[in-house]
Write an enzyme that holds these catalytic residues in place. Structure first.
Site, PDB file in Angstrom:
ATOM      1  N   GLU A  85       0.734  -1.442  -0.456  1.00 17.95           N
ATOM      2  CA  GLU A  85       0.193  -0.084   0.023  1.00 17.95           C
ATOM      3  C   GLU A  85       0.829   1.294   0.355  1.00 17.95           C
ATOM      4  OE1 GLU A  85      -2.537  -0.526   3.282  1.00 17.95           O
ATOM      5  OE2 GLU A  85      -4.004  -2.134   1.907  1.00 17.95           O
TER       6      GLU A  85
ATOM      7  N   GLU B  69      -6.546  -9.950  -2.111  1.00 16.17           N
ATOM      8  CA  GLU B  69      -7.701  -9.824  -0.951  1.00 16.17           C
ATOM      9  C   GLU B  69      -9.409 -10.009  -1.546  1.00 16.17           C
ATOM     10  OE1 GLU B  69      -5.888  -6.867   1.483  1.00 16.17           O
ATOM     11  OE2 GLU B  69      -3.400  -7.487   1.067  1.00 16.17           O
TER      12      GLU B  69
END
Length: 561
Positions: free
Chosen positions: A336, A438
């Protein structure tokens, strides 16, 4: 007339203005073949390419026959726009065009849809420039039919500039056409035709032999996150291995789990989890080495000096990847980093490149990934647009990082499947494996809605030719899951679990069989993976194994009776 003074509630007047200035029309006909064009571009070009679908149902100018024409408006908020009429609720619309700026070197431009004065939503984004043309690709499905809609362009930071648009296209697809194209892509990319040839020891064809094939392993990885809750829980373990051939650890490999205090290394739990997946031939992703989010950084790391932090991160990589060298197929190296910059702030802009370099040396067989959220889920997040992600990937690779995979988290609210495919098309231009890492659906939806949205996402991910694997973010805990569970704690399926089971069964060759024809052959189309082949004739039976790997040609297997 200064368009940037208009608020969205004034779009009725905006529509009138665009009708007078842009002259766009909507044709009623839908092309009969309904074929999708995967074309996409992430390089900025000297001239725009021709419009996809020859402009589709967009017609430019008064003559209505110039799909490659330019539209230019000088404005700070709104720019060239296309007015379209009588859009349908269930029709799927793909949108594309090329954009160029004046007045700024680069800017994030958002294409938005404003139907009937009810507000505007993002349908595509692009990092546009003044020295070349940038490609926009996206799309939408309406929640309700509209008589008049506007597709317009908005500069994210509201800076005044001139925006020019060319080669615009709006192409409709019915839901049946979209599903047909998904199935055709699955047939070409996830399956292969095989022919079994049966002969006797003299080479004569054996006609009428009984042939049975059964798939024992799938080639395409579909998996889920697991947590320490799976350890010692034999029912959960059996449930998992009955379904999935891939796994990722939810939290157990993250730095705050493996080293909660400086020098206190705890690998006992991931060691046990790794032993479980290894014993069942389940591939496993390594998630993650670093996480740029300061809140996810171990507390003791936050106050280290730059020199001490540099030593700590090198020790982290070495201790983790030397211990598990060759065990994890992938590693998310720096998680991220489009949204957070803890390490970049403290160690400099080249920190991530150094992470990749050290990780590559520590485990050269692992595929190294970036992993990010809101790239595929939405185009409303300015930090993680598809072009921003592409730019970061290119920056790392040009700096020498051995970056070999694109991770898309996939934490969806209501999915926009048209946008999802368009983003995959653009990412595919990089030629790297793309993984959904995810996937889940927000728990703000009821169970049935979660299941419906999950099926849309999984079908789109599995059918896209550039996608190499799919992971669900559904690690089970007594208290539930992060956002979406597949079962309750007693392993009874929820609606999302029913969807997953149904698709897993749909995407495998349960069993195929028949008799050899006059040429001593039996043919079938099977999903890629491993197979057991049984052939019987005149009270004789032979058994063997074979695999179906990717390929356009028919796979030929010879059996001697």
């Amino acid at each position: 007339m200064k368009m940037h003074r208009f608020a969205l509630r004034g779009l009725g007047f905006l529509v009138l203005w665009m009708l007078l200035h842009c002259g766009s029309e909507l044709a009623a006909a839908v092309p009969p073949d309904g074929w999708y064009d995967y074309s996409a571009y992430t390089d900025c070009r000297g001239q725009p390419e021709p419009a996809l679908y020859n402009g589709g149902i967009l017609k430019y100018g008064n003559s209505g026959d110039d799909p490659d024409g330019y539209r230019t408006t000088e404005t700070g908020v709104f720019s060239p726009a296309f007015v379209v009429y009588n859009l349908n609720k269930t029709t799927m619309y793909t949108f594309s065009c090329w954009v160029k700026l004046e007045g700024a070197y680069s800017a994030l431009i958002t294409a938005r849809l404003a139907p009937d004065n009810t507000g505007a939503r993002c349908i595509a984004t692009v990092l546009a420039r003044s020295d070349c043309w940038a490609f926009v690709k996206g799309g939408f499905v309406l929640d309700w039919p509209t008589q008049t809609s506007v597709i317009f362009f908005q500069n994210a930071d509201k800076t005044p500039m001139k925006i020019t648009v060319a080669s615009g296209s709006l192409q409709p697809f019915t839901t049946d056409q979209w599903a047909m194209h998904q199935q055709d892509t699955i047939r070409k990319r996830r399956k292969r035709v095989a022919t079994i040839h049966v002969a006797d020891p003299q080479g004569a064809r054996v006609v009428g032999a009984s042939v049975s094939v059964q798939q024992t392993a799938k080639d395409f990885p579909i998996g889920s996150a697991i947590a320490s809750t799976i350890l010692g829980n034999q029912a959960y373990q059996q449930w998992f291995v009955d379904r999935f051939n891939a796994a990722v650890f939810e939290d157990e490999l993250k730095w705050y789990s493996t080293e909660p205090m400086s020098g206190l290394l705890r690998f006992d739990v991931p060691d046990q989890m790794l032993a479980f997946v290894r014993s069942h031939r389940v591939m496993v992703r390594g998630h993650n080495i670093f996480w740029e989010n300061q809140d996810a950084t171990p507390r003791w790391v936050k106050n280290l000096t730059a020199d001490d932090l540099r030593a700590a991160v090198n020790t982290r990589i070495q201790s983790l990847m030397t211990r598990y060298r060759g065990e994890f197929a992938h590693w998310d190296v720096n998680n991220e980093m489009l949204h957070y910059n803890f390490y970049e702030q403290r160690l400099g802009p080249n920190a991530t490149m150094e992470f990749f370099s050290v990780a590559q040396d520590a485990d050269p067989l692992a595929t190294l990934f970036m992993n990010e959220y809101n790239v595929i889920e939405t185009c409303d997040d300015p930090f993680s647009t598809v072009d921003t992600y592409v730019a970061k990937l290119k920056e790392l690779r040009s700096g020498g990082a051995i970056l070999e995979g694109i991770g898309l988290e996939g934490h969806f609210s209501k999915p926009n499947i048209l946008l999802m495919r368009a983003i995959l098309d653009k990412l595919a231009t990089l030629g790297l494996p793309i993984w959904f890492t995810e996937i889940d659906i927000s728990n703000k939806f009821d169970a049935q809605t979660q299941a419906a949205y999950l099926e849309q996402v999984l079908r789109e991910a599995y059918s896209h030719p550039a996608v190499s694997g799919v992971m669900l973010w559904t690690a089970l805990h007594p208290s539930g899951c992060y956002q979406m569970c597949l079962t309750d704690w007693n392993l009874s399926n929820l609606p999302t679990g029913d969807v997953v089971d149904r698709l897993l069964n749909e995407w495998r060759t349960l069993q195929a069989g028949g008799q050899t024809d006059a040429h001593g052959a039996y043919s079938f189309s099977g999903y890629l993976g491993e197979y057991v082949l049984t052939v019987s004739y005149n009270n004789r039976t032979t058994q063997s194994t074979f695999s179906l790997s990717p390929g356009d040609e028919t796979r030929h297997i010879n059996v001697q009776m």
